[in-house]
Scaffold this motif. Structure first.
Motif, PDB file in Angstrom:
ATOM      1  N   PRO A  54     -31.338  16.006 -37.058  1.00  0.00           N
ATOM      2  CA  PRO A  54     -31.341  14.796 -37.876  1.00  0.00           C
ATOM      3  C   PRO A  54     -31.002  15.079 -39.315  1.00  0.00           C
ATOM      4  CG  PRO A  54     -33.193  14.788 -36.404  1.00  0.00           C
ATOM      5  CD  PRO A  54     -32.547  16.134 -36.261  1.00  0.00           C
ATOM      6  N   PRO A  55     -30.191  14.259 -39.903  1.00  0.00           N
ATOM      7  CA  PRO A  55     -29.582  13.033 -39.405  1.00  0.00           C
ATOM      8  C   PRO A  55     -28.196  13.236 -38.782  1.00  0.00           C
ATOM      9  CG  PRO A  55     -29.177  13.196 -41.739  1.00  0.00           C
ATOM     10  CD  PRO A  55     -29.964  14.433 -41.351  1.00  0.00           C
ATOM     11  N   ILE A  56     -27.849  14.465 -38.429  1.00  0.00           N
ATOM     12  CA  ILE A  56     -26.501  14.779 -37.961  1.00  0.00           C
ATOM     13  C   ILE A  56     -26.537  15.227 -36.506  1.00  0.00           C
ATOM     14  CG2 ILE A  56     -24.518  16.291 -38.369  1.00  0.00           C
ATOM     15  CD1 ILE A  56     -25.629  16.523 -41.255  1.00  0.00           C
ATOM     16  N   THR A  57     -25.468  14.909 -35.773  1.00  0.00           N
ATOM     17  CA  THR A  57     -25.310  15.381 -34.407  1.00  0.00           C
ATOM     18  C   THR A  57     -24.096  16.299 -34.364  1.00  0.00           C
ATOM     19  OG1 THR A  57     -26.237  13.344 -33.530  1.00  0.00           O
ATOM     20  CG2 THR A  57     -24.977  14.700 -32.018  1.00  0.00           C
ATOM     21  N   PHE A  58     -24.330  17.576 -34.060  1.00  0.00           N
ATOM     22  CA  PHE A  58     -23.255  18.549 -33.943  1.00  0.00           C
ATOM     23  C   PHE A  58     -22.757  18.548 -32.500  1.00  0.00           C
ATOM     24  CE2 PHE A  58     -25.801  20.086 -37.483  1.00  0.00           C
ATOM     25  CZ  PHE A  58     -24.826  20.347 -38.427  1.00  0.00           C
ATOM     26  N   SER A  59     -21.447  18.703 -32.310  1.00  0.00           N
ATOM     27  CA  SER A  59     -20.859  18.718 -30.971  1.00  0.00           C
ATOM     28  C   SER A  59     -20.090  20.017 -30.761  1.00  0.00           C
ATOM     29  CB  SER A  59     -19.904  17.540 -30.793  1.00  0.00           C
ATOM     30  OG  SER A  59     -20.592  16.321 -30.961  1.00  0.00           O
ATOM     31  N   TYR A  60     -20.246  20.569 -29.552  1.00  0.00           N
ATOM     32  CA  TYR A  60     -19.596  21.829 -29.200  1.00  0.00           C
ATOM     33  C   TYR A  60     -18.957  21.691 -27.823  1.00  0.00           C
ATOM     34  CZ  TYR A  60     -22.851  23.441 -32.787  1.00  0.00           C
ATOM     35  OH  TYR A  60     -23.558  23.582 -33.950  1.00  0.00           O
ATOM     36  N   LYS A  61     -17.766  22.250 -27.667  1.00  0.00           N
ATOM     37  CA  LYS A  61     -17.097  22.276 -26.368  1.00  0.00           C
ATOM     38  C   LYS A  61     -17.201  23.693 -25.804  1.00  0.00           C
ATOM     39  CE  LYS A  61     -12.855  21.264 -23.953  1.00  0.00           C
ATOM     40  NZ  LYS A  61     -11.484  20.785 -24.047  1.00  0.00           N
ATOM     41  N   VAL A  62     -17.638  23.785 -24.552  1.00  0.00           N
ATOM     42  CA  VAL A  62     -17.818  25.080 -23.898  1.00  0.00           C
ATOM     43  C   VAL A  62     -16.449  25.588 -23.453  1.00  0.00           C
ATOM     44  CG1 VAL A  62     -18.934  26.313 -22.018  1.00  0.00           C
ATOM     45  CG2 VAL A  62     -20.099  24.369 -23.091  1.00  0.00           C
ATOM     46  N   LEU A  63     -16.016  26.725 -23.989  1.00  0.00           N
ATOM     47  CA  LEU A  63     -14.742  27.323 -23.603  1.00  0.00           C
ATOM     48  C   LEU A  63     -14.937  28.380 -22.528  1.00  0.00           C
ATOM     49  CD1 LEU A  63     -13.107  27.736 -27.135  1.00  0.00           C
ATOM     50  CD2 LEU A  63     -12.806  25.865 -25.506  1.00  0.00           C
ATOM     51  N   GLN A  64     -15.945  29.240 -22.710  1.00  0.00           N
ATOM     52  CA  GLN A  64     -16.276  30.287 -21.748  1.00  0.00           C
ATOM     53  C   GLN A  64     -17.794  30.402 -21.682  1.00  0.00           C
ATOM     54  OE1 GLN A  64     -14.389  34.093 -22.356  1.00  0.00           O
ATOM     55  NE2 GLN A  64     -12.619  33.151 -23.342  1.00  0.00           N
ATOM     56  N   LEU A  65     -18.283  30.973 -20.601  1.00  0.00           N
ATOM     57  CA  LEU A  65     -19.719  31.188 -20.445  1.00  0.00           C
ATOM     58  C   LEU A  65     -20.036  32.671 -20.493  1.00  0.00           C
ATOM     59  CD1 LEU A  65     -20.381  28.633 -17.585  1.00  0.00           C
ATOM     60  CD2 LEU A  65     -20.864  28.350 -20.008  1.00  0.00           C
ATOM     61  N   THR A  66     -21.243  32.973 -20.942  1.00  0.00           N
ATOM     62  CA  THR A  66     -21.705  34.349 -20.997  1.00  0.00           C
ATOM     63  C   THR A  66     -23.209  34.384 -20.781  1.00  0.00           C
ATOM     64  OG1 THR A  66     -21.780  36.367 -22.310  1.00  0.00           O
ATOM     65  CG2 THR A  66     -21.942  34.307 -23.508  1.00  0.00           C
ATOM     66  N   GLN A  67     -23.703  35.476 -20.244  1.00  0.00           N
ATOM     67  CA  GLN A  67     -25.132  35.654 -20.016  1.00  0.00           C
ATOM     68  C   GLN A  67     -25.810  36.367 -21.190  1.00  0.00           C
ATOM     69  OE1 GLN A  67     -27.054  34.723 -17.408  1.00  0.00           O
ATOM     70  NE2 GLN A  67     -25.395  33.823 -16.229  1.00  0.00           N
ATOM     71  N   ASN A  68     -25.025  37.060 -22.014  1.00  0.00           N
ATOM     72  CA  ASN A  68     -25.580  37.884 -23.085  1.00  0.00           C
ATOM     73  C   ASN A  68     -25.322  37.256 -24.446  1.00  0.00           C
ATOM     74  OD1 ASN A  68     -26.274  39.842 -21.154  1.00  0.00           O
ATOM     75  ND2 ASN A  68     -24.206  40.686 -21.261  1.00  0.00           N
ATOM     76  N   ARG A  69     -26.218  37.531 -25.384  1.00  0.00           N
ATOM     77  CA  ARG A  69     -26.060  37.031 -26.751  1.00  0.00           C
ATOM     78  C   ARG A  69     -24.832  37.680 -27.381  1.00  0.00           C
ATOM     79  NH1 ARG A  69     -29.100  34.057 -30.423  1.00  0.00           N
ATOM     80  NH2 ARG A  69     -29.063  34.788 -32.576  1.00  0.00           N
ATOM     81  N   LEU A  70     -24.052  36.858 -28.066  1.00  0.00           N
ATOM     82  CA  LEU A  70     -22.781  37.309 -28.615  1.00  0.00           C
ATOM     83  C   LEU A  70     -22.900  37.725 -30.069  1.00  0.00           C
ATOM     84  CD1 LEU A  70     -20.557  34.397 -27.315  1.00  0.00           C
ATOM     85  CD2 LEU A  70     -20.611  36.706 -26.425  1.00  0.00           C
ATOM     86  N   ASP A  86     -16.991  12.083 -39.444  1.00  0.00           N
ATOM     87  CA  ASP A  86     -17.983  11.284 -40.173  1.00  0.00           C
ATOM     88  C   ASP A  86     -19.331  12.001 -40.251  1.00  0.00           C
ATOM     89  OD1 ASP A  86     -18.404  10.918 -37.417  1.00  0.00           O
ATOM     90  OD2 ASP A  86     -19.368   8.973 -37.733  1.00  0.00           O
ATOM     91  N   GLN A  87     -19.668  12.780 -39.233  1.00  0.00           N
ATOM     92  CA  GLN A  87     -20.903  13.562 -39.256  1.00  0.00           C
ATOM     93  C   GLN A  87     -20.807  14.704 -40.270  1.00  0.00           C
ATOM     94  OE1 GLN A  87     -23.824  13.041 -37.350  1.00  0.00           O
ATOM     95  NE2 GLN A  87     -22.826  11.086 -36.964  1.00  0.00           N
ATOM     96  N   LEU A  88     -19.647  15.338 -40.344  1.00  0.00           N
ATOM     97  CA  LEU A  88     -19.449  16.420 -41.313  1.00  0.00           C
ATOM     98  C   LEU A  88     -19.478  15.892 -42.746  1.00  0.00           C
ATOM     99  CD1 LEU A  88     -16.685  18.469 -39.479  1.00  0.00           C
ATOM    100  CD2 LEU A  88     -19.122  18.983 -39.617  1.00  0.00           C
ATOM    101  N   ASP A  89     -18.913  14.700 -42.957  1.00  0.00           N
ATOM    102  CA  ASP A  89     -18.950  14.085 -44.282  1.00  0.00           C
ATOM    103  C   ASP A  89     -20.385  13.783 -44.700  1.00  0.00           C
ATOM    104  OD1 ASP A  89     -16.206  14.226 -44.346  1.00  0.00           O
ATOM    105  OD2 ASP A  89     -15.898  12.116 -43.781  1.00  0.00           O
ATOM    106  N   LEU A  90     -21.183  13.298 -43.749  1.00  0.00           N
ATOM    107  CA  LEU A  90     -22.592  13.029 -44.021  1.00  0.00           C
ATOM    108  C   LEU A  90     -23.325  14.311 -44.410  1.00  0.00           C
ATOM    109  CD1 LEU A  90     -24.969  11.057 -44.044  1.00  0.00           C
ATOM    110  CD2 LEU A  90     -25.217  11.474 -41.594  1.00  0.00           C
ATOM    111  N   LEU A  91     -23.004  15.403 -43.747  1.00  0.00           N
ATOM    112  CA  LEU A  91     -23.605  16.693 -44.073  1.00  0.00           C
ATOM    113  C   LEU A  91     -23.273  17.117 -45.499  1.00  0.00           C
ATOM    114  CD1 LEU A  91     -25.187  19.190 -43.088  1.00  0.00           C
ATOM    115  CD2 LEU A  91     -23.014  20.127 -42.321  1.00  0.00           C
ATOM    116  N   GLU A  92     -22.030  16.934 -45.913  1.00  0.00           N
ATOM    117  CA  GLU A  92     -21.622  17.291 -47.275  1.00  0.00           C
ATOM    118  C   GLU A  92     -22.354  16.442 -48.310  1.00  0.00           C
ATOM    119  OE1 GLU A  92     -19.761  19.837 -48.288  1.00  0.00           O
ATOM    120  OE2 GLU A  92     -19.719  20.426 -46.187  1.00  0.00           O
TER     121      GLU A  92
END
Length: 140
Positions: A54-70, A86-92
């Motif tokens: 809050p108050p922002i919603t971040f969005s991510y697209k999954v490109l590849q999967l992994t079991q280990n921390r990168l 618009d969410q990034l502008d709100l963050l700024e």
């Protein structure tokens, strides 16, 4: 290949620990393709994961999967940041607003802040002298 949602959020470094990622999922702040999900939900490549901070919603697209921390340098190969503009502008705006105000109890002002404050006080308009009250009575 499929990976648990909480584990994926931890592996791509959105959250510092897996338990924090699981807690955020339980609170309903993580959605996949627009639907709130539990931490045990299995994700696959191509899913869009929304994380509410809050108050922002971040969005991510999954490109590849992994079991280990990168390592941080490899994260862009596994996830694409697709947060709306618009969410990034709100963050700024929020970041700029926080730098303009000091939190109460954060200590003394810096040298620059003190100079700015002194300059502001010196440039104040004249103050009325209330001892000259008879001048007010003589006006028509």
């Amino acid at each position: 290949m499929e990976v648990r949602l909480d584990k994926w959020l931890w592996t791509i470094r959105i959250f510092k620990t897996r338990s924090i990622a699981a807690e955020v999922c339980k609170r309903g702040r993580v959605m996949i393709n627009g639907v709130t999900q539990k931490p045990s939900r299995l994700i696959k490549e191509g899913d869009i994961v929304d994380v509410k901070r809050p108050p922002i919603t971040f969005s991510y697209k999954v490109l590849q999967l992994t079991q280990n921390r990168l390592p941080a340098k490899l994260v862009p190969e596994y996830v694409q940041h697709v947060t709306r503009q618009d969410q990034l502008d709100l963050l700024e705006v929020l970041k700029a607003d926080k730098t303009a105000q000091r939190a109460r109890g954060t200590g003394r002002p810096t040298k620059k802040e003190r100079r700015d404050l002194d300059e502001f006080i010196d440039n104040e308009p004249f103050f009325l002298d209330l001892d000259d009250s008879e001048d007010w009575d003589e006006q028509p």
